[in-house]
Design an enzyme around this catalytic site. Structure first.
Site, PDB file in Angstrom:
ATOM      1  N   HIS A  39     -14.619   1.195  -0.637  1.00 12.45           N
ATOM      2  CA  HIS A  39     -13.513   0.294  -0.292  1.00 12.45           C
ATOM      3  C   HIS A  39     -12.380   1.030   0.429  1.00 12.45           C
ATOM      4  CE1 HIS A  39     -14.769  -2.848  -3.580  1.00 12.45           C
ATOM      5  NE2 HIS A  39     -15.534  -2.886  -2.507  1.00 12.45           N
ATOM      6  N   TYR A  91       0.825  -1.219   0.000  1.00 17.27           N
ATOM      7  CA  TYR A  91       0.000   0.000   0.000  1.00 17.27           C
ATOM      8  C   TYR A  91       0.857   1.267   0.000  1.00 17.27           C
ATOM      9  CZ  TYR A  91      -4.243  -2.657   0.075  1.00 17.27           C
ATOM     10  OH  TYR A  91      -5.266  -3.492  -0.308  1.00 17.27           O
ATOM     11  N   THR A 120     -15.450  -0.922 -14.264  1.00 21.74           N
ATOM     12  CA  THR A 120     -15.366  -1.981 -13.257  1.00 21.74           C
ATOM     13  C   THR A 120     -15.741  -3.321 -13.880  1.00 21.74           C
ATOM     14  OG1 THR A 120     -16.178  -2.759 -11.092  1.00 21.74           O
ATOM     15  CG2 THR A 120     -17.663  -1.315 -12.330  1.00 21.74           C
ATOM     16  N   SER A 121     -15.042  -4.371 -13.434  1.00 15.82           N
ATOM     17  CA  SER A 121     -15.203  -5.687 -14.064  1.00 15.82           C
ATOM     18  C   SER A 121     -16.485  -6.399 -13.641  1.00 15.82           C
ATOM     19  CB  SER A 121     -14.006  -6.573 -13.722  1.00 15.82           C
ATOM     20  OG  SER A 121     -13.916  -6.723 -12.315  1.00 15.82           O
ATOM     21  N   CYS A 156      -6.801   2.553  13.005  1.00 22.20           N
ATOM     22  CA  CYS A 156      -6.215   1.821  14.126  1.00 22.20           C
ATOM     23  C   CYS A 156      -6.986   0.519  14.324  1.00 22.20           C
ATOM     24  CB  CYS A 156      -6.279   2.665  15.404  1.00 22.20           C
ATOM     25  SG  CYS A 156      -5.689   1.753  16.848  1.00 22.20           S
ATOM     26  N   ASN A 215     -17.537   0.935 -20.233  1.00 19.78           N
ATOM     27  CA  ASN A 215     -16.354   0.140 -19.886  1.00 19.78           C
ATOM     28  C   ASN A 215     -15.541  -0.127 -21.152  1.00 19.78           C
ATOM     29  OD1 ASN A 215     -15.215  -1.063 -17.481  1.00 19.78           O
ATOM     30  ND2 ASN A 215     -15.488  -3.058 -18.434  1.00 19.78           N
ATOM     31  N   LEU A 216     -14.285  -0.503 -20.942  1.00 18.40           N
ATOM     32  CA  LEU A 216     -13.423  -0.802 -22.092  1.00 18.40           C
ATOM     33  C   LEU A 216     -14.002  -1.957 -22.904  1.00 18.40           C
ATOM     34  CD1 LEU A 216     -10.759   0.114 -23.345  1.00 18.40           C
ATOM     35  CD2 LEU A 216      -9.589  -1.566 -21.931  1.00 18.40           C
ATOM     36  N   GLN A 249     -15.247   2.424  -5.971  1.00 18.87           N
ATOM     37  CA  GLN A 249     -14.522   1.312  -5.353  1.00 18.87           C
ATOM     38  C   GLN A 249     -13.044   1.665  -5.254  1.00 18.87           C
ATOM     39  OE1 GLN A 249     -16.022  -2.691  -7.128  1.00 18.87           O
ATOM     40  NE2 GLN A 249     -16.473  -1.128  -8.652  1.00 18.87           N
ATOM     41  N   ASN A 250     -12.671   2.785  -5.886  1.00 17.00           N
ATOM     42  CA  ASN A 250     -11.254   3.135  -5.957  1.00 17.00           C
ATOM     43  C   ASN A 250     -10.772   3.761  -4.657  1.00 17.00           C
ATOM     44  OD1 ASN A 250     -11.422   2.232  -8.530  1.00 17.00           O
ATOM     45  ND2 ASN A 250     -11.506   4.264  -9.482  1.00 17.00           N
TER      46      ASN A 250
HETATM   47  C1  BJW Z   1     -11.286   0.326 -18.499  1.00 14.68           C
HETATM   48  C2  BJW Z   1     -10.122   0.920 -18.891  1.00 14.68           C
HETATM   49  C3  BJW Z   1     -10.253   2.166 -19.464  1.00 14.68           C
HETATM   50  C4  BJW Z   1      -9.560  -0.943 -18.091  1.00 14.68           C
HETATM   51  N1  BJW Z   1     -11.462   2.709 -19.606  1.00 14.68           N
HETATM   52  N2  BJW Z   1     -12.497   0.778 -18.639  1.00 14.68           N
HETATM   53  C5  BJW Z   1     -18.722 -15.776  -3.807  1.00 14.68           C
HETATM   54  C6  BJW Z   1     -19.777 -15.206  -4.517  1.00 14.68           C
HETATM   55  C7  BJW Z   1     -20.131 -13.884  -4.349  1.00 14.68           C
HETATM   56  C8  BJW Z   1     -19.446 -13.061  -3.460  1.00 14.68           C
HETATM   57  C9  BJW Z   1     -18.412 -13.624  -2.751  1.00 14.68           C
HETATM   58  C10 BJW Z   1     -18.056 -14.951  -2.922  1.00 14.68           C
HETATM   59  N3  BJW Z   1     -16.991 -15.211  -2.103  1.00 14.68           N
HETATM   60  C11 BJW Z   1     -16.682 -14.064  -1.435  1.00 14.68           C
HETATM   61  C12 BJW Z   1     -17.540 -13.099  -1.825  1.00 14.68           C
HETATM   62  C13 BJW Z   1     -17.549 -11.676  -1.362  1.00 14.68           C
HETATM   63  C14 BJW Z   1     -16.347 -10.909  -1.872  1.00 14.68           C
HETATM   64  C15 BJW Z   1     -16.310 -11.027  -3.402  1.00 14.68           C
HETATM   65  O1  BJW Z   1     -16.971 -10.309  -4.121  1.00 14.68           O
HETATM   66  N4  BJW Z   1     -15.471 -11.911  -3.940  1.00 14.68           N
HETATM   67  C16 BJW Z   1     -15.435 -12.107  -5.388  1.00 14.68           C
HETATM   68  C17 BJW Z   1     -13.982 -12.067  -5.862  1.00 14.68           C
HETATM   69  C18 BJW Z   1     -16.162 -13.405  -5.705  1.00 14.68           C
HETATM   70  N5  BJW Z   1     -16.541  -9.539  -1.495  1.00 14.68           N
HETATM   71  C19 BJW Z   1     -16.134  -9.099  -0.316  1.00 14.68           C
HETATM   72  O2  BJW Z   1     -15.515  -9.795   0.485  1.00 14.68           O
HETATM   73  C20 BJW Z   1     -16.537  -7.682   0.039  1.00 14.68           C
HETATM   74  N6  BJW Z   1     -17.216  -7.683   1.279  1.00 14.68           N
HETATM   75  C21 BJW Z   1     -18.400  -8.298   1.424  1.00 14.68           C
HETATM   76  O3  BJW Z   1     -18.977  -8.868   0.507  1.00 14.68           O
HETATM   77  O4  BJW Z   1     -18.908  -8.164   2.700  1.00 14.68           O
HETATM   78  C22 BJW Z   1     -20.182  -8.779   2.981  1.00 14.68           C
HETATM   79  C23 BJW Z   1     -21.251  -7.733   3.084  1.00 14.68           C
HETATM   80  C24 BJW Z   1     -21.462  -6.850   2.057  1.00 14.68           C
HETATM   81  C25 BJW Z   1     -22.476  -5.908   2.144  1.00 14.68           C
HETATM   82  C26 BJW Z   1     -23.273  -5.847   3.254  1.00 14.68           C
HETATM   83  C27 BJW Z   1     -23.062  -6.737   4.303  1.00 14.68           C
HETATM   84  C28 BJW Z   1     -22.048  -7.696   4.198  1.00 14.68           C
HETATM   85  C29 BJW Z   1     -15.309  -6.784   0.175  1.00 14.68           C
HETATM   86  C30 BJW Z   1     -14.650  -6.566  -1.140  1.00 14.68           C
HETATM   87  C31 BJW Z   1     -13.340  -5.801  -0.956  1.00 14.68           C
HETATM   88  C32 BJW Z   1     -12.641  -5.581  -2.272  1.00 14.68           C
HETATM   89  N7  BJW Z   1     -11.350  -5.094  -2.030  1.00 14.68           N
HETATM   90  C33 BJW Z   1     -10.489  -4.766  -3.168  1.00 14.68           C
HETATM   91  C34 BJW Z   1      -9.045  -4.445  -2.649  1.00 14.68           C
HETATM   92  C35 BJW Z   1      -9.017  -3.304  -1.712  1.00 14.68           C
HETATM   93  C36 BJW Z   1      -8.859  -1.976  -2.402  1.00 14.68           C
HETATM   94  C37 BJW Z   1      -7.485  -1.777  -2.984  1.00 14.68           C
HETATM   95  O5  BJW Z   1      -6.505  -2.366  -2.540  1.00 14.68           O
HETATM   96  O6  BJW Z   1      -7.407  -0.990  -3.950  1.00 14.68           O
HETATM   97  O7  BJW Z   1     -11.048  -3.683  -3.914  1.00 14.68           O
HETATM   98  S1  BJW Z   1     -10.345  -6.072  -4.366  1.00 14.68           S
HETATM   99  C38 BJW Z   1     -10.286  -5.043  -5.777  1.00 14.68           C
HETATM  100  O8  BJW Z   1     -11.437  -5.354  -6.596  1.00 14.68           O
HETATM  101  C39 BJW Z   1     -10.474  -3.602  -5.249  1.00 14.68           C
HETATM  102  C40 BJW Z   1     -11.470  -3.066  -6.239  1.00 14.68           C
HETATM  103  O9  BJW Z   1     -12.151  -1.959  -5.685  1.00 14.68           O
HETATM  104  C41 BJW Z   1     -12.350  -4.238  -6.552  1.00 14.68           C
HETATM  105  C42 BJW Z   1     -13.098  -4.141  -7.869  1.00 14.68           C
HETATM  106  O10 BJW Z   1     -12.194  -4.139  -8.942  1.00 14.68           O
HETATM  107  P1  BJW Z   1     -12.496  -3.212 -10.205  1.00 14.68           P
HETATM  108  O11 BJW Z   1     -12.445  -1.789  -9.804  1.00 14.68           O
HETATM  109  O12 BJW Z   1     -13.717  -3.685 -10.876  1.00 14.68           O
HETATM  110  O13 BJW Z   1     -11.187  -3.482 -11.110  1.00 14.68           O
HETATM  111  P2  BJW Z   1     -10.929  -4.682 -12.144  1.00 14.68           P
HETATM  112  O14 BJW Z   1      -9.472  -4.702 -12.403  1.00 14.68           O
HETATM  113  O15 BJW Z   1     -11.556  -5.926 -11.710  1.00 14.68           O
HETATM  114  O16 BJW Z   1     -11.695  -4.209 -13.468  1.00 14.68           O
HETATM  115  C43 BJW Z   1     -11.288  -3.078 -14.203  1.00 14.68           C
HETATM  116  C44 BJW Z   1     -12.264  -2.884 -15.361  1.00 14.68           C
HETATM  117  O17 BJW Z   1     -11.926  -1.671 -16.017  1.00 14.68           O
HETATM  118  C45 BJW Z   1     -12.209  -4.010 -16.413  1.00 14.68           C
HETATM  119  O18 BJW Z   1     -13.535  -4.404 -16.757  1.00 14.68           O
HETATM  120  C46 BJW Z   1     -11.535  -3.350 -17.622  1.00 14.68           C
HETATM  121  O19 BJW Z   1     -12.036  -3.809 -18.876  1.00 14.68           O
HETATM  122  C47 BJW Z   1     -11.908  -1.904 -17.413  1.00 14.68           C
HETATM  123  N8  BJW Z   1     -10.937  -0.964 -17.960  1.00 14.68           N
HETATM  124  N9  BJW Z   1      -9.057   0.024 -18.602  1.00 14.68           N
HETATM  125  C48 BJW Z   1     -12.549   1.995 -19.201  1.00 14.68           C
HETATM  126  N10 BJW Z   1      -9.150   2.815 -19.908  1.00 14.68           N
END
Ligand code: BJW
Length: 230
Positions: free
Chosen positions: A106, A53, A173-174, A114, A198-199, A88-89
């Protein structure tokens, strides 16, 4: 009056030089999720997680908003209605572009949390496991980031906003990570027009009423201009 809720993901910041997670060569190709984005990974090796980080905080501090962030800030200023960005960023590029109504579901790279007393403060550029909490003095600092298995922030406010939305737009977002991946279904349930920008088609593309594909810096300003001309 139009109520717009916009969900953003890593793709909107890609053209600002910040890596996405799941694209080829993305962050999850270089690091194991279990090691750097779970509470268990942090408990095992806090130095490794702080290094991960710290590097991203340094990179994000130098990044500049691109045309997509700027267009969304202009939309907020000129819209006859309410606009909420749910991001989510963990970078601050929406705020740097001038957006005011931004929820970081996120967490944020520039905040520290803490693990002992839940106090939050502005993170230094480089955090270390020996940093003391300004409130309780304990040495249990972590980045204020929501890891897998933890509950994302502001879920009640987000649910309320989705239930009131006329338009829901998902940008860069994916659709792989929940609960954000389900927002389109929630917004649709309450009658919103749903749009994906999205892309390429995301995992949930078929759930949107309208999809446009291309780089965010090109397709977001076009969509914003159309929205403002309505
Ligand atoms: C472009 C582009 C350009 C590129 N122009 N586009 C089984 C089934 C369902 C759910 C679960 C399961 N097992 C576990 C879960 C839950 C789990 C989950 O979803 N897991 C999945 C992997 C299956 N989720 C959690 O644990 C969450 N908590 C939760 O569910 O709690 C329970 C609860 C919820 C609500 C109420 C009560 C209880 C927590 C999730 C935490 C995610 N954390 C992260 C890391 C921390 C942040 C960090 O370090 O930055 O967050 S993971 C990572 O993924 C990060 C992101 O915010 C998140 C999403 O990713 P994002 O932004 O979509 O990025 P990419 O890379 O995936 O996609 C990029 C997209 O952009 C692509 O489509 C490209 O095509 C596009 N792109 N260039 C336009 N120029």
């Amino acid at each position: 009056m139009t109520n717009i809720v916009i969900l953003t993901g890593a793709g909107i910041s890609a053209e600002s030089g910040l890596g996405t997670f799941r694209d080829e060569g993305g962050l999850w190709a270089q690091h194991r999720i279990e090691d750097v984005a779970t509470p268990e990974g942090f408990a095992r090796d806090p130095d490794l997680v702080h290094r991960f980080y710290n590097a991203r905080r340094d990179q994000a501090a130098k990044a500049k908003p691109n045309a997509a962030h700027v267009a969304l800030a202009e939309l907020e200023r000129r819209l006859d209605g309410d606009l909420l960005i749910v991001t989510q960023n963990v970078d601050s590029l929406h705020e740097k572009a001038g957006s005011q109504a931004v929820l970081h579901m996120h967490g944020q790279l520039n905040r520290a949390l803490c693990a002992t007393c839940d106090h939050r403060w502005d993170a230094p550029l480089a955090m270390h496991k020996s940093d003391s909490c300004p409130a309780c003095g304990q040495q249990a600092p972590r980045p204020d980031i929501v890891w897998f298995g933890e509950i994302p922030y502001q879920m009640e406010k987000i649910a309320e906003a989705l239930s009131q939305a006329d338009v829901f737009v998902s940008i860069g977002t994916s659709g792989e990570v929940y609960p954000a991946a389900n927002f389109v279904a929630e917004a649709d349930h309450f009658g919103a027009h749903t749009v994906e920008l999205n892309l390429e088609p995301s995992a949930g593309a078929s759930r949107f009423a309208e999809c446009r594909f291309g780089p965010a810096s090109e397709i977001v300003p076009i969509w914003v201009a159309e929205e403002l001309a309505r």
